[in-house]
Design an enzyme around this catalytic site. Structure first.
Site, PDB file in Angstrom:
ATOM      1  N   LYS A  13       0.836  -1.213   0.000  1.00 17.14           N
ATOM      2  CA  LYS A  13       0.000   0.000   0.000  1.00 17.14           C
ATOM      3  C   LYS A  13       0.866   1.256   0.000  1.00 17.14           C
ATOM      4  CE  LYS A  13      -2.006  -0.992   3.927  1.00 17.14           C
ATOM      5  NZ  LYS A  13      -1.310  -2.253   4.225  1.00 17.14           N
ATOM      6  N   ARG A  88      -9.187   1.842   8.946  1.00  9.97           N
ATOM      7  CA  ARG A  88      -8.723   0.493   9.240  1.00  9.97           C
ATOM      8  C   ARG A  88      -9.728  -0.272  10.091  1.00  9.97           C
ATOM      9  NH1 ARG A  88      -2.987   0.838   8.959  1.00  9.97           N
ATOM     10  NH2 ARG A  88      -2.037  -1.188   9.253  1.00  9.97           N
ATOM     11  N   ARG A 127      11.696  -6.328   4.229  1.00 12.77           N
ATOM     12  CA  ARG A 127      11.531  -4.868   4.171  1.00 12.77           C
ATOM     13  C   ARG A 127      12.517  -4.160   5.115  1.00 12.77           C
ATOM     14  NH1 ARG A 127       5.847  -2.101   5.129  1.00 12.77           N
ATOM     15  NH2 ARG A 127       5.855  -3.388   6.985  1.00 12.77           N
ATOM     16  N   ARG A 160      11.783  -2.745  10.704  1.00 13.15           N
ATOM     17  CA  ARG A 160      10.804  -2.154  11.611  1.00 13.15           C
ATOM     18  C   ARG A 160      10.519  -3.098  12.772  1.00 13.15           C
ATOM     19  NH1 ARG A 160       5.776   0.074   8.056  1.00 13.15           N
ATOM     20  NH2 ARG A 160       4.567  -1.156   9.518  1.00 13.15           N
ATOM     21  N   ARG A 171      -0.377  -9.026  13.476  1.00 14.30           N
ATOM     22  CA  ARG A 171      -0.946  -7.976  12.613  1.00 14.30           C
ATOM     23  C   ARG A 171      -1.887  -8.573  11.567  1.00 14.30           C
ATOM     24  NH1 ARG A 171       4.223  -5.106  10.519  1.00 14.30           N
ATOM     25  NH2 ARG A 171       2.818  -3.780   9.332  1.00 14.30           N
TER      26      ARG A 171
HETATM   27  P1  AP5 Z   1       4.938  -1.672   1.658  1.00 15.47           P
HETATM   28  O1  AP5 Z   1       4.594  -0.769   0.532  1.00 15.47           O
HETATM   29  O2  AP5 Z   1       5.817  -1.127   2.731  1.00 15.47           O
HETATM   30  O3  AP5 Z   1       3.615  -2.356   2.254  1.00 15.47           O
HETATM   31  P2  AP5 Z   1       2.427  -1.745   3.129  1.00 15.47           P
HETATM   32  O4  AP5 Z   1       1.179  -2.411   2.651  1.00 15.47           O
HETATM   33  O5  AP5 Z   1       2.474  -0.248   3.111  1.00 15.47           O
HETATM   34  O6  AP5 Z   1       2.850  -2.338   4.521  1.00 15.47           O
HETATM   35  P3  AP5 Z   1       2.756  -1.750   5.998  1.00 15.47           P
HETATM   36  O7  AP5 Z   1       3.338  -2.817   6.877  1.00 15.47           O
HETATM   37  O8  AP5 Z   1       3.405  -0.397   6.091  1.00 15.47           O
HETATM   38  O9  AP5 Z   1       1.276  -1.659   6.194  1.00 15.47           O
HETATM   39  P4  AP5 Z   1       0.556  -1.679   7.497  1.00 15.47           P
HETATM   40  O10 AP5 Z   1      -0.785  -1.347   6.999  1.00 15.47           O
HETATM   41  O11 AP5 Z   1       0.652  -2.872   8.343  1.00 15.47           O
HETATM   42  O12 AP5 Z   1       1.383  -0.641   8.367  1.00 15.47           O
HETATM   43  P5  AP5 Z   1       1.181   0.910   8.665  1.00 15.47           P
HETATM   44  O13 AP5 Z   1       2.479   1.546   8.500  1.00 15.47           O
HETATM   45  O14 AP5 Z   1      -0.007   1.453   7.935  1.00 15.47           O
HETATM   46  O15 AP5 Z   1       5.613  -2.991   1.018  1.00 15.47           O
HETATM   47  C1  AP5 Z   1       6.070  -4.050   1.820  1.00 15.47           C
HETATM   48  C2  AP5 Z   1       7.378  -4.610   1.239  1.00 15.47           C
HETATM   49  O16 AP5 Z   1       7.116  -5.244  -0.016  1.00 15.47           O
HETATM   50  C3  AP5 Z   1       8.435  -3.548   0.955  1.00 15.47           C
HETATM   51  O17 AP5 Z   1       9.688  -4.083   1.275  1.00 15.47           O
HETATM   52  C4  AP5 Z   1       8.305  -3.278  -0.547  1.00 15.47           C
HETATM   53  O18 AP5 Z   1       9.542  -2.844  -1.104  1.00 15.47           O
HETATM   54  C5  AP5 Z   1       7.884  -4.650  -1.071  1.00 15.47           C
HETATM   55  N1  AP5 Z   1       6.976  -4.562  -2.222  1.00 15.47           N
HETATM   56  C6  AP5 Z   1       5.931  -3.714  -2.380  1.00 15.47           C
HETATM   57  N2  AP5 Z   1       5.290  -3.952  -3.539  1.00 15.47           N
HETATM   58  C7  AP5 Z   1       5.946  -4.990  -4.132  1.00 15.47           C
HETATM   59  C8  AP5 Z   1       5.755  -5.722  -5.348  1.00 15.47           C
HETATM   60  N3  AP5 Z   1       4.744  -5.455  -6.211  1.00 15.47           N
HETATM   61  N4  AP5 Z   1       6.606  -6.737  -5.620  1.00 15.47           N
HETATM   62  C9  AP5 Z   1       7.609  -7.039  -4.754  1.00 15.47           C
HETATM   63  N5  AP5 Z   1       7.837  -6.383  -3.605  1.00 15.47           N
HETATM   64  C10 AP5 Z   1       7.026  -5.377  -3.275  1.00 15.47           C
HETATM   65  O19 AP5 Z   1       0.756   0.846  10.185  1.00 15.47           O
HETATM   66  C11 AP5 Z   1       1.644   0.401  11.209  1.00 15.47           C
HETATM   67  C12 AP5 Z   1       0.881   0.282  12.514  1.00 15.47           C
HETATM   68  O20 AP5 Z   1       0.339   1.588  12.888  1.00 15.47           O
HETATM   69  C13 AP5 Z   1      -0.347  -0.633  12.489  1.00 15.47           C
HETATM   70  O21 AP5 Z   1      -0.003  -1.980  12.724  1.00 15.47           O
HETATM   71  C14 AP5 Z   1      -1.206  -0.029  13.621  1.00 15.47           C
HETATM   72  O22 AP5 Z   1      -0.750  -0.433  14.868  1.00 15.47           O
HETATM   73  C15 AP5 Z   1      -0.942   1.461  13.485  1.00 15.47           C
HETATM   74  N6  AP5 Z   1      -1.956   2.135  12.633  1.00 15.47           N
HETATM   75  C16 AP5 Z   1      -1.735   2.697  11.414  1.00 15.47           C
HETATM   76  N7  AP5 Z   1      -2.880   3.203  10.917  1.00 15.47           N
HETATM   77  C17 AP5 Z   1      -3.851   2.939  11.839  1.00 15.47           C
HETATM   78  C18 AP5 Z   1      -5.245   3.181  11.895  1.00 15.47           C
HETATM   79  N8  AP5 Z   1      -5.899   3.809  10.887  1.00 15.47           N
HETATM   80  N9  AP5 Z   1      -5.926   2.779  12.985  1.00 15.47           N
HETATM   81  C19 AP5 Z   1      -5.305   2.161  14.004  1.00 15.47           C
HETATM   82  N10 AP5 Z   1      -3.983   1.874  14.022  1.00 15.47           N
HETATM   83  C20 AP5 Z   1      -3.255   2.261  12.952  1.00 15.47           C
END
Ligand code: AP5
Length: 215
Positions: A13, A88, A127, A160, A171
């Site tokens: 994402k 979310r 990652r 991370r 998660r």
């Molecule tokens: P990446 O693009 O980093 O994936 P992502 O979906 O953004 O993953 P996140 O782990 O950041 O999502 P998340 O939703 O768990 O975490 P967030 O930061 O929002 O890609 C992943 C890897 O794959 C990378 O290494 C990339 O290079 C590789 N890749 C990507 N596309 C590829 C492809 N096509 N082919 C090959 N490789 C590829 O949230 C973190 C924490 O914050 C949550 O767990 C929660 O505790 C809190 N939080 C955040 N938002 C909220 C909310 N709205 N409500 C409550 N808690 C929240």
């Protein structure tokens, strides 16, 4: 243009939201990035959020909503945005709908990236993120030029805390329970688009741009 990115942790994402933000000139709003910036600066919000994030749990809706609603009010979000990691939960999606109704506005697209769990687990293990600028790399697909050093800003690049395998499993469970119902929520709203996340970064971007009306 107002877009929501959906999908389990690690489906790509953030990677795609950054690209679409640049391509379409709209801000990328990532709640995860905002929480991580607060944790780094040791703010009150950061201290509270860290206790949940490190366990693989969601930050409570009250804290998250306050933060996001504030961000929507900023000038750069006037002509649209791409939301990454928000909403979310169903209450967050309802709060977003209500806020948009108050401005007589609507979401345009919900883009859901779909990926098997084995691939998610492997991508999260690979990652690496820059602690200074938030740049994302992957030791398998997109390594930094110099190990442990961000190509963009020279900052330190690390695994991370919440990407450790035991936390990733938690998660994914939390995603299934609290976030997956949003797929149906946006399907009912008639704005859901599913994308296969296995096809490679460039192709995923092309597909999303096609849906949004770019080339
Ligand atoms: P990446 O693009 O980093 O994936 P992502 O979906 O953004 O993953 P996140 O782990 O950041 O999502 P998340 O939703 O768990 O975490 P967030 O930061 O929002 O890609 C992943 C890897 O794959 C990378 O290494 C990339 O290079 C590789 N890749 C990507 N596309 C590829 C492809 N096509 N082919 C090959 N490789 C590829 O949230 C973190 C924490 O914050 C949550 O767990 C929660 O505790 C809190 N939080 C955040 N938002 C909220 C909310 N709205 N409500 C409550 N808690 C929240």
């Amino acid at each position: 243009m107002k877009i929501v990115m959906l999908g389990a942790p690690g489906v790509g994402k953030g990677t795609q939201a950054k690209r679409i933000s640049e391509k379409f000139g709209i801000p990328h709003i990532s709640t995860g990035d905002i929480f991580r910036a607060n944790i780094k600066e040791n703010t009150e919000l950061g201290k509270k959020a860290k206790t949940y994030i490190d366990q693989g749990l969601l930050v409570p809706d009250e804290l998250t909503l306050e933060l996001v609603m504030d961000r929507f009010m900023q000038d750069d979000a006037e002509n649209g945005y791409i939301l990454d990691g928000f909403p979310r939960t169903i209450p967050q999606a309802e709060a977003l709908d209500e806020a948009l109704r108050n401005t007589e506005d609507d979401l345009d697209f919900a883009v859901n990236i779909v990926l098997p769990d084995e691939e998610i687990i492997s991508r999260m293990a690979g990652r690496r993120v820059c602690i200074t600028c938030g740049g994302t790399y992957n030791v398998d697909f997109r390594p930094t030029k110099k190990e442990g050093v961000c190509d963009a800003c020279g900052g330190e690049v690390i695994l991370r805390e919440d990407d450790k395998p035991e936390t990733v499993k938690k998660r994914l469970d939390v995603y299934r329970e609290q976030t997956q119902p949003l797929i149906q929520f946006y399907e009912k709203a008639g704005i859901l688009h599913n994308i296969d996340g296995l096809i490679g970064m460039e192709k995923v971007t092309e597909k999303i741009a096609g849906i949004l009306g770019g080339e």
